[in-house]
Every structure is written in structure tokens, then in C-alpha cells.
Motif scaffolding. Structure first.
Motif, PDB file in Angstrom:
ATOM      1  N   ILE A 162     -19.527  15.421  -6.715  1.00  0.00           N
ATOM      2  CA  ILE A 162     -19.664  15.526  -5.267  1.00  0.00           C
ATOM      3  C   ILE A 162     -18.318  15.267  -4.618  1.00  0.00           C
ATOM      4  N   GLY A 166     -17.841  12.555  -1.486  1.00  0.00           N
ATOM      5  CA  GLY A 166     -19.013  11.789  -1.886  1.00  0.00           C
ATOM      6  C   GLY A 166     -18.972  10.323  -1.507  1.00  0.00           C
ATOM      7  N   ASN A 167     -17.949   9.919  -0.792  1.00  0.00           N
ATOM      8  CA  ASN A 167     -17.790   8.498  -0.475  1.00  0.00           C
ATOM      9  C   ASN A 167     -18.487   8.079   0.815  1.00  0.00           C
ATOM     10  N   LEU A 226     -22.573  10.778   0.108  1.00  0.00           N
ATOM     11  CA  LEU A 226     -23.052   9.519  -0.458  1.00  0.00           C
ATOM     12  C   LEU A 226     -24.577   9.492  -0.522  1.00  0.00           C
ATOM     13  N   THR A 268     -26.522  12.009  -0.920  1.00  0.00           N
ATOM     14  CA  THR A 268     -26.885  12.876  -2.034  1.00  0.00           C
ATOM     15  C   THR A 268     -26.638  12.167  -3.361  1.00  0.00           C
ATOM     16  N   ALA A 269     -25.511  11.479  -3.457  1.00  0.00           N
ATOM     17  CA  ALA A 269     -25.208  10.719  -4.681  1.00  0.00           C
ATOM     18  C   ALA A 269     -26.304   9.696  -4.960  1.00  0.00           C
ATOM     19  N   LYS A 270     -26.755   9.002  -3.927  1.00  0.00           N
ATOM     20  CA  LYS A 270     -27.826   8.013  -4.102  1.00  0.00           C
ATOM     21  C   LYS A 270     -29.091   8.672  -4.638  1.00  0.00           C
ATOM     22  N   VAL A 286     -28.504   9.690  -8.358  1.00  0.00           N
ATOM     23  CA  VAL A 286     -28.519   8.515  -9.236  1.00  0.00           C
ATOM     24  C   VAL A 286     -29.948   8.002  -9.394  1.00  0.00           C
ATOM     25  N   VAL A 343     -23.039  10.687 -11.933  1.00  0.00           N
ATOM     26  CA  VAL A 343     -22.381  11.228 -10.753  1.00  0.00           C
ATOM     27  C   VAL A 343     -20.904  10.885 -10.741  1.00  0.00           C
ATOM     28  N   LEU A 361     -17.874  10.919  -7.920  1.00  0.00           N
ATOM     29  CA  LEU A 361     -17.541  11.032  -6.498  1.00  0.00           C
ATOM     30  C   LEU A 361     -16.053  11.314  -6.356  1.00  0.00           C
ATOM     31  N   LEU A 416     -23.812   2.207  -5.409  1.00  0.00           N
ATOM     32  CA  LEU A 416     -24.582   2.894  -6.438  1.00  0.00           C
ATOM     33  C   LEU A 416     -24.725   2.041  -7.698  1.00  0.00           C
ATOM     34  N   ALA A 420     -21.978   5.472 -10.897  1.00  0.00           N
ATOM     35  CA  ALA A 420     -21.149   6.646 -10.629  1.00  0.00           C
ATOM     36  C   ALA A 420     -19.706   6.296 -10.939  1.00  0.00           C
TER      37      ALA A 420
END
Length: 128
Positions: free
Chosen positions: A11, A14-15, A20, A22-24, A27, A33, A35, A50, A54
């Protein structure tokens, strides 16, 4: 078993924000993941949020050497990519007569050049 179990997602941007969030979700659904973002402090905070599930790579999508480092790191630590979320972007709306060359270069550098070369550099690592 979730359809994201053991999948690898990269991503950009992604921070924070949508990246972020989406990353959550990824995960939570079992994905590994990576970032990518410009700010090391917010990247580290995102990884902490996370629970270390990640990895983070600091860099700028407008710098091709940073993208090369991102994908080299992903390949080394996570392997092939199942999901590429090209999320990095900037929006600085101005009236037409207030846009100068620096502003134009910033917007197109991140939103067009960055997106294009992110995908180009990722292609060799993308799973079917």
C-alpha cells in the motif's frame, strides 16, 4: 479462512487515511502488508497501530530509486505481491490562475508519475 490469509499487500500512502484503514482491514483478514510513505514517523506509528503485523518502507513515489528499494524490500521480506493498492496521492486544489509550474509538477509527479511507476516497478512481483 479469510481470502486474505497469507496474501501480500503493498500500500503506497499506507501511513494514514484510506491507506492505513485498508492496511488494518487487510491485517485483520490475515494479509502480510507493506506500507510505503514519505514520513518515517507516521510510518512507524502505523506499524505500531498494526501491532507489528506490517513492514514499512520510507520513500517517495516520485523517486524511482525509492520505488526500486520498496519492491526489493517486499520481495526479500514478503515475497510475491497479491494486492497492489496505489493509494499515494495529493490534492491541492487551486484556481487555474493560481497554479504555477512547481504546483503542477507536485500534483502530476505524485498522482501520475508516482502511480505509473509504482505499477511498472511492481509488475515483476505480481502474482496471477
Amino acid at each position: 479462512m479469510s481470502k486474505m490469509s497469507d496474501k501480500v499487500a503493498v500500500i503506497t500512502g499506507g501511513n494514514s487515511g484510506i491507506g492505513l484503514a485498508t492496511a488494518k482491514a487487510f491485517v485483520r483478514d490475515g494479509a502480510k502488508v507493506a506500507l510505503f510513505g514519505r514520513d518515517a514517523e507516521t510510518l512507524n506509528a502505523a506499524v505500531a497501530e498494526l501491532d507489528g503485523a506490517a513492514i514499512a518502507v520510507q520513500g517517495d513515489v516520485t523517486r524511482l530509486e525509492d520505488l526500486d528499494r520498496l519492491f526489493a524490500t517486499v520481495e526479500e521480506k514478503l515475497g510475491k505481491i497479491d494486492v497492489l493498492f496505489v493509494n499515494a496521492g495529493v490534492a491541492q486544489l487551486r484556481p487555474l490562475d493560481a497554479v504555477d509550474e512547481d504546483h503542477f509538477d507536485l500534483i502530476f509527479g505524485v498522482n501520475v508519475k508516482g502511480a505509473y511507476f509504482t505499477v511498472q516497478r511492481a509488475v515483476p512481483l505480481l502474482n496471477n
